[in-house]
Design an enzyme around this catalytic site. Structure first.
Site, PDB file in Angstrom:
ATOM      1  N   ASP A  55       0.814  -1.231   0.000  1.00  0.00           N
ATOM      2  CA  ASP A  55       0.000   0.000   0.000  1.00  0.00           C
ATOM      3  C   ASP A  55       0.840   1.270   0.000  1.00  0.00           C
ATOM      4  O   ASP A  55       2.031   1.226   0.296  1.00  0.00           O
ATOM      5  CB  ASP A  55      -0.802   0.031   1.309  1.00  0.00           C
ATOM      6  CG  ASP A  55      -2.216  -0.408   1.094  1.00  0.00           C
ATOM      7  OD1 ASP A  55      -2.615  -0.609  -0.068  1.00  0.00           O
ATOM      8  OD2 ASP A  55      -2.923  -0.557   2.110  1.00  0.00           O
ATOM      9  N   TYR A  93       6.562  -9.918   7.239  1.00  0.00           N
ATOM     10  CA  TYR A  93       6.323  -8.486   7.424  1.00  0.00           C
ATOM     11  C   TYR A  93       6.700  -8.087   8.847  1.00  0.00           C
ATOM     12  O   TYR A  93       6.611  -8.901   9.768  1.00  0.00           O
ATOM     13  CB  TYR A  93       4.837  -8.150   7.230  1.00  0.00           C
ATOM     14  CG  TYR A  93       4.401  -8.038   5.796  1.00  0.00           C
ATOM     15  CD1 TYR A  93       4.439  -6.814   5.132  1.00  0.00           C
ATOM     16  CD2 TYR A  93       3.932  -9.151   5.107  1.00  0.00           C
ATOM     17  CE1 TYR A  93       4.029  -6.711   3.813  1.00  0.00           C
ATOM     18  CE2 TYR A  93       3.519  -9.047   3.774  1.00  0.00           C
ATOM     19  CZ  TYR A  93       3.573  -7.822   3.141  1.00  0.00           C
ATOM     20  OH  TYR A  93       3.169  -7.704   1.836  1.00  0.00           O
TER      21      TYR A  93
END
Lengths: 253, 253
Positions: free
Chosen positions: A52, A110
């Protein structure tokens, strides 16, 4: 025609995410432009993790097809001469013509970084989310463990037209928190899974932060997962704290 | 009239250093403006460490005199509402009216960060200097130790009209290198001293990097110190890798 795979690290602060959007600076847009400047070809870049706006990466995967005579391994150095300084290609190699980074079995890692201190620290604020109130780290650690295993993560996903009918079962191999050895006010939530839904890590991180603030208990996390309803989980933590660390392909590329 | 001391952290990337310069964005300029917006007073800010353009700080010291009725301790929160996000005041308190942060005996700690990897990593590049060739860390560590003690650091100082006649003897209490626990390609040079000359830490860091590249030996560092000539030492490492970590006053403030 060769398919070239690159590993690309970037500071997402100045970009509207990985995926190309007309008129906006994106990672894909910059990569496409750099390949064009090198080869004259208008390639389609296929990204491994479509991060994003504002999300960073230490090594996202991308592939593209080229007829150029540049040796595949030389694309890293060559592309870096055409890319802005906040996007760096780490390596490049030829892969099979049908290699698709999102369809191959992989594990992705992540990290979400929280700065837990009374005041923000400017040298950390670009890559962390600042939380002023003291977090209960052991509650967060216990809560993080509840994400581990194979679950339907509907409660930890922002539904879009593209993802509404998608299978939302994912396996989380590891989820945990760790304090930075050097700067104790930096807390990292690290998660490794076989795939992540839209906003999944940011919703997990936001829910863990709310757990650290006493609004949820570890048992609530289990109930959220079972409930399969986005409204049960916590807020979506800001993009800037999120960094894609690594993608590991399980078969050879 | 009260003298207020503040501790201020900043990302120096967007600033032309601490000291005010007409028409340029500086830390002092932003602080002066913030105090004016709060109190209507045009104060003189006295900085503890006059960091260069691009240098960061985790807690620089500054003092100013004010007639305002704002409680000294409340200046941190109040100033933060007027400052840009990359400058944060961590605490504020009243000090003696003659307290001058550069004249008081203090110890200062600086860190210089090197990213030693084939390619730059964008999420680190704002706060580190990228060195591509593999550094010999043990040679650097041994060389760093040579800075310790009380020496004339003329060879590690950029002379300016202001500093030409200054005493250039300083005491280094500790100098050493450390790898980041988490990211092995990040190497930090940490140095603690009773004061630093203009560009001193950056010239030390540049000289250590050249030592790590095999251009100098630890014995060369000793010869450079003894030679008292800037041309003997290595290059001045770039500003962005430098961060002022802390200033400790030896007597009460």
């Amino acid at each position: 025609m060769k398919r070239v795979m690159i590993k690309v690290a970037y500071d997402g602060t100045g970009y509207h995410g990985f995926q190309a959007q007309r008129g906006l600076a994106t990672i894909q847009g910059e990569l496409t432009r750099a390949v064009f400047l090198l080869t004259g070809e208008e390639v389609d870049i296929i990204g491994g993790s479509r991060t994003d706006a504002g999300v960073h990466s230490m090594g996202n995967i991308a592939v593209f097809d080229t007829d150029s005579r540049i040796e595949p391994a030389n694309f890293s150095k060559a592309l870096n001469t055409k890319l802005p300084g906040d996007i760096v290609v780490w390596c490049a190699k030829e892969v099979a013509g049908d290699f698709h980074p999102r369809r191959r079995a992989s594990r992705k890692i992540y990290e979400y970084t929280v700065l837990n201190s009374e005041y923000d620290i400017p040298v950390y604020s670009r890559y962390s989310h600042h939380v002023r109130r003291k977090l209960d780290i052991s509650a967060m650690e216990e809560a993080a463990k509840r994400f581990e295993g194979r679950h339907d993560f509907t409660s930890f996903c922002t539904l879009t037209n593209d993802t509404r009918d998608m299978d939302r079962v994912r396996t989380i191999f590891h989820a945990g928190t760790a304090m930075d050895e050097r700067e104790e006010s930096l807390l990292r939530f690290r998660v490794e899974g076989d795939g992540f839904l839209y906003n999944m890590v940011r919703i997990m991180a936001g829910t863990l932060i709310e757990t650290g603030l006493g609004r949820f208990t570890p048992d609530d996390i289990t109930r959220m997962i079972e409930g399969k309803d986005r409204r049960l989980a916590g807020h979506t933590a800001p993009a800037k704290g999120l960094c894609h660390m690594e993608t590991i392909f399980l078969e050879s590329e």
